[in-house]
Motif scaffolding. Sequence first.
Motif, PDB file in Angstrom:
ATOM      1  N   ILE A 103       0.793  -1.240  -0.035  1.00 32.29           N
ATOM      2  CA  ILE A 103       0.069  -0.092  -0.162  1.00 32.29           C
ATOM      3  C   ILE A 103       0.852   1.404  -0.010  1.00 32.29           C
ATOM      4  CG2 ILE A 103      -1.647   1.311   1.525  1.00 32.29           C
ATOM      5  CD1 ILE A 103      -2.882  -1.122   2.322  1.00 32.29           C
ATOM      6  N   LYS A 131       2.563   1.668  -3.548  1.00 30.30           N
ATOM      7  CA  LYS A 131       1.662   2.266  -4.321  1.00 30.30           C
ATOM      8  C   LYS A 131       1.283   3.765  -4.312  1.00 30.30           C
ATOM      9  CE  LYS A 131       1.202  -1.893  -6.101  1.00 30.30           C
ATOM     10  NZ  LYS A 131       1.813  -2.217  -7.857  1.00 30.30           N
ATOM     11  N   PHE A 132       0.896   4.068  -2.982  1.00 32.08           N
ATOM     12  CA  PHE A 132       0.617   5.306  -2.767  1.00 32.08           C
ATOM     13  C   PHE A 132       1.529   6.492  -3.142  1.00 32.08           C
ATOM     14  CE2 PHE A 132       0.629   8.997   0.409  1.00 32.08           C
ATOM     15  CZ  PHE A 132      -0.585   9.467   0.018  1.00 32.08           C
ATOM     16  N   ILE A 155      -4.376  -0.118  -5.062  1.00 30.79           N
ATOM     17  CA  ILE A 155      -4.694   0.191  -3.379  1.00 30.79           C
ATOM     18  C   ILE A 155      -5.837  -0.099  -2.699  1.00 30.79           C
ATOM     19  CG2 ILE A 155      -4.721   2.208  -1.750  1.00 30.79           C
ATOM     20  CD1 ILE A 155      -2.674   3.826  -3.413  1.00 30.79           C
ATOM     21  N   CYS A 178      -6.270  -2.709   0.246  1.00 32.43           N
ATOM     22  CA  CYS A 178      -7.053  -2.083   1.651  1.00 32.43           C
ATOM     23  C   CYS A 178      -8.180  -3.464   2.319  1.00 32.43           C
ATOM     24  CB  CYS A 178      -7.365  -0.865   1.523  1.00 32.43           C
ATOM     25  SG  CYS A 178      -6.461   0.435   1.440  1.00 32.43           S
TER      26      CYS A 178
END
Length: 228
Positions: free
Chosen positions: A58, A61-62, A95, A99
């Motif tokens: 995550i 990717k963020f 993402i 999540c």
Amino acid sequence: MKLKNTSIKIKIMLPVAVIVVLLALSSLTSISIANNMLNVGTEISDNYSKSLVLLGDISEKFESLNSIIYKHCISTDDSVKSSLVQNYKTRTKEISNLCTQFEKTLDAGQEEDNFNEFKSNYDKYLKDFNTALNASTAGQGTLAAEMANNTLFTQSQKIEDNITEMQDANQKAMDAGVAKQKSVYSASQITGITLLVIGLILGFSVLYICYMSICRPVAGMNLSLIHI
């Protein structure tokens, strides 16, 4: 006198019963210890380690989202901008999937609170990201760049802090799980030693009972028969 008055069946079956009970107790204890260690090991491998991997993905990717908006602001090529928008959609989808997977590993309490805070900040970030992206697409690159350098930068810092907090929480939980596994292992060693001592005591007791109740009387009978 009591041993002499005891039935021969009891004299023979008592040692056998003691051995059976000891074997059953040892087997049940071993199964229980193995199950406890398996449960702790499974919790560590399937929950905490998986959570850490997902959080790492995550975070990775963020971080790429921030670069997309900056590149979009300075780009003058429509095809490049279109490609960046597609990359943005791909990243947000990835993402979202990560999540969803991470949420399945959560325990109620602080972990869930941290994740909800992350989601709230991330939703705000996406809303402002879309605003900046639309401004950049409409040719308002200066406004988009200003949002990227101020609003989005501030929000991204909060999100990264949220991810770090969740990673730290999972790392602590995993360390606690490892410590628990070591504790279970130590307990199993103590239990094993205890059973060994009990087994030796009972084993010698069985030998004594067999000697006093069976072997000695039989030997006495043989001597009596010899002297007849």
